[in-house]
Design a protein around this motif. Structure first.
Motif, PDB file in Angstrom:
ATOM      1  N   GLU A  22      -5.149   2.982   0.619  1.00  0.00           N
ATOM      2  CA  GLU A  22      -5.892   1.879   1.760  1.00  0.00           C
ATOM      3  C   GLU A  22      -6.804   2.856   2.884  1.00  0.00           C
ATOM      4  O   GLU A  22      -7.606   2.155   3.434  1.00  0.00           O
ATOM      5  N   GLU A  23      -6.095   3.833   3.411  1.00  0.00           N
ATOM      6  CA  GLU A  23      -6.544   4.344   4.297  1.00  0.00           C
ATOM      7  C   GLU A  23      -7.988   5.281   4.029  1.00  0.00           C
ATOM      8  O   GLU A  23      -8.029   5.898   2.976  1.00  0.00           O
ATOM      9  N   HIS A  31       1.442  -6.530   6.749  1.00  0.00           N
ATOM     10  CA  HIS A  31       0.824  -5.486   7.602  1.00  0.00           C
ATOM     11  C   HIS A  31       1.582  -5.069   8.633  1.00  0.00           C
ATOM     12  O   HIS A  31       1.919  -6.059   9.471  1.00  0.00           O
ATOM     13  N   CYS A  77       1.144   3.710   9.938  1.00  0.00           N
ATOM     14  CA  CYS A  77       0.214   2.484   9.714  1.00  0.00           C
ATOM     15  C   CYS A  77       1.343   1.561   9.066  1.00  0.00           C
ATOM     16  O   CYS A  77       1.088   0.217   8.828  1.00  0.00           O
ATOM     17  N   GLN A 122       5.297  -1.984   4.049  1.00  0.00           N
ATOM     18  CA  GLN A 122       4.835  -2.951   3.055  1.00  0.00           C
ATOM     19  C   GLN A 122       5.296  -2.519   1.746  1.00  0.00           C
ATOM     20  O   GLN A 122       5.838  -3.657   0.867  1.00  0.00           O
ATOM     21  N   HIS A 128       2.807   1.584   6.041  1.00  0.00           N
ATOM     22  CA  HIS A 128       2.849   1.241   4.773  1.00  0.00           C
ATOM     23  C   HIS A 128       4.190   1.332   3.857  1.00  0.00           C
ATOM     24  O   HIS A 128       4.476   0.565   2.892  1.00  0.00           O
ATOM     25  N   GLU A 153       0.856  -1.179  -0.016  1.00  0.00           N
ATOM     26  CA  GLU A 153      -0.100   0.205   0.085  1.00  0.00           C
ATOM     27  C   GLU A 153       0.871   1.162   0.004  1.00  0.00           C
ATOM     28  O   GLU A 153       1.738   1.396   0.710  1.00  0.00           O
TER      29      GLU A 153
HETATM   30 ZN   LIG Z   1      -2.806  -0.103   7.268  1.00  0.00          ZN
END
Ligand SMILES: [Zn+2]
Ligand SMILES: [Zn+2]
Length: 444
Positions: free
Chosen positions: A143-144, A185, A106, A111, A108, A84
């Motif tokens: 994604e958020e 994640h 988060c 990721q 990302h 993401e």
């Molecule tokens: Zn996330």
């Protein structure tokens, strides 16, 4: 394929990742230093593209405004690896962009490190050409579920139909030939080297609520007004009165906020706006809870004799992980991270992700991996173990794909699981049915 042969491929993959570990970590930090919100991830996409191009991959960009993908290997079984691109808003985080408040709280960026690291492992080593299937590396936008005024603008302009980037990829047909999908994640409050791979999550509907009344002088003539804030408070309390009817097993979460509560203290508020999610463990439970929440919200307008408009937008679908892929993943986690790396049980998590939407169509995994201190989205979220956060997950995914794409039985099992899932049109019908606008007027 013999175990020896698989083990040799995995060793090559892990060596290729180790050889570029410093570069993977530097890339993760570079992404972290320039956080961008969903559907605005222009620089972040460029950073991913340049590393894909270094691997001589053909890259397609602007999948859904931003985003990029590149496919390697051959065979008609296709495994997608996702990362993401977007950050979230938390201006109190020490690494937040001072202008936008955007921050990778988060994980990302981890990721994306996982995405390029997996490509380094499978493509850089040449192992991908020894597999019985292709691997598609996909950098996914948005994604958020936030910055929604901006996204509603995109929606009204016809640039997107859905707020979630993976939903857009599904709608645009990018997911049609995927047989399996893998990502990772950042684990919330998980500094240690542990992994939770087998779980489910809630789905949700997103909601904008507008109460309208009549403004009036709040001191001299309040009797001439209709107080929209009172309507909102009654509506919110009526929502709370629904909670005893939510079943524990449905994991319902309703969490409204007031986004406009009145403009001047001496004027009876004529317009008050709220946002909320209604989350639950299944599509049916989301629809059930949403119906009672909307009825309760309307009661606020009825109570004061005003108007209410409720706009529902599709949120994300519940996530279900695939047993075959999880089993490979866990085995690799025990080999690479340690015998106790995988947490026991199959929890249900009441948060949501648009990877849920992907797993409605394609067997997939979304493991939570360690190396992160603080809760995701919070101001104290940070990486405390760079190797675990940025490098090891790439090995786990790459080795899992070696297992899957060298086993005809496993590929057949995953294809069988896919056959039981929704097709694109069925998915789109289900998601679109959640888009409604309800208006009620209770004026005298
Ligand atoms: Zn996330
Ligand atoms: Zn998040």
């Amino acid at each position: 394929m013999t175990d020896d042969r698989t083990a040799a491929l995995k060793a090559r993959v892990c060596d290729a990742i180790d050889a570029r570990a410093d570069e993977i970590i530097a890339f993760a930090k570079d992404v972290q230093a320039e956080p961008e919100l969903g559907y605005k991830e222009v620089k972040t996409t460029e950073k991913v593209v340049s590393l894909f191009e270094d691997l001589d991959l053909d890259v397609e960009t602007e999948l859904a405004i931003t985003g990029a993908r590149a496919r390697a290997g051959s065979g008609d079984f296709v495994a997608a690896v996702l990362g993401e691109l977007d950050a979230l808003v938390n201006p109190d985080h020490p690494m937040a962009d001072p202008e936008t408040g955007a921050v990778h709280a988060c994980g990302h960026n981890a990721q994306l490190a996982h995405l390029v690291g997996t490509a380094f492992g499978l493509v850089g080593s040449g192992v991908v050409s020894d597999l019985d299937g292709a691997v598609e590396f996909v950098a996914v936008p948005a994604e958020e579920y936030l910055d929604l005024d901006y996204r509603r603008g995109l929606l009204e302009a016809g640039d997107i139909e859905f707020f979630g980037g993976k939903q857009e990829l599904i709608r645009r047909g990018y997911v049609d030939d995927w047989d399996a999908a893998a990502m990772m994640h950042a684990g919330s409050d998980t500094p240690e080297r542990t992994i939770t791979s087998n779980f489910s999550t809630n789905g949700f509907v997103g909601k904008f609520v507008t109460y309208r009344g009549t403004e009036a002088h709040a001191g001299a003539a309040p009797e001439e007004g209709v107080n929209a804030l009172n309507a909102a408070m009654l509506g919110m309390n009526a929502v709370h009165a629904q909670r005893e009817r939510f079943r524990d097993e449905d994991h319902v979460r309703v969490h409204p906020i007031i986004t406009r509560g009145g403009d001047g203290v001496n004027v009876v508020p004529a317009e008050v706006t709220m946002e909320s999610y209604v989350r639950a463990a299944s599509v049916e439970a989301v629809a059930d809870a949403n119906e009672s929440v909307n009825r309760a919200l309307a009661a606020g307008a009825m109570g004061v004799g005003g108007d209410v408009e409720i706009e529902d937008y599709p949120g994300y679908m519940p996530l279900r992980t695939d047993e075959t892929i999880v089993a490979f993943y866990d085995e690799n986690a025990r080999d690479i991270v340690g015998p106790d790396a995988v947490t026991a049980g199959t929890p249900h998590l009441s948060g949501s992700t648009d990877m849920g939407d992907i797993t409605q169509l394609v067997p997939g995994i979304h493991p939570w991996t360690g190396g992160f201190e603080g809760a995701v989205h919070a101001r104290d979220f940070r990486v405390v173990d760079e190797e675990m956060a940025y490098v090891i997950p790439a090995k786990l995914t790459a080795c899992t794909l070696v297992d899957l794409l060298t086993s005809p039985e496993a590929m057949a099992a995953v294809r069988e699981a896919k056959a039981e899932k929704r097709g694109r049109e069925e998915y789109l019908d289900a998601v679109r049915s959640l888009r409604t606008t309800t208006t009620e007027s209770y004026r005298d």
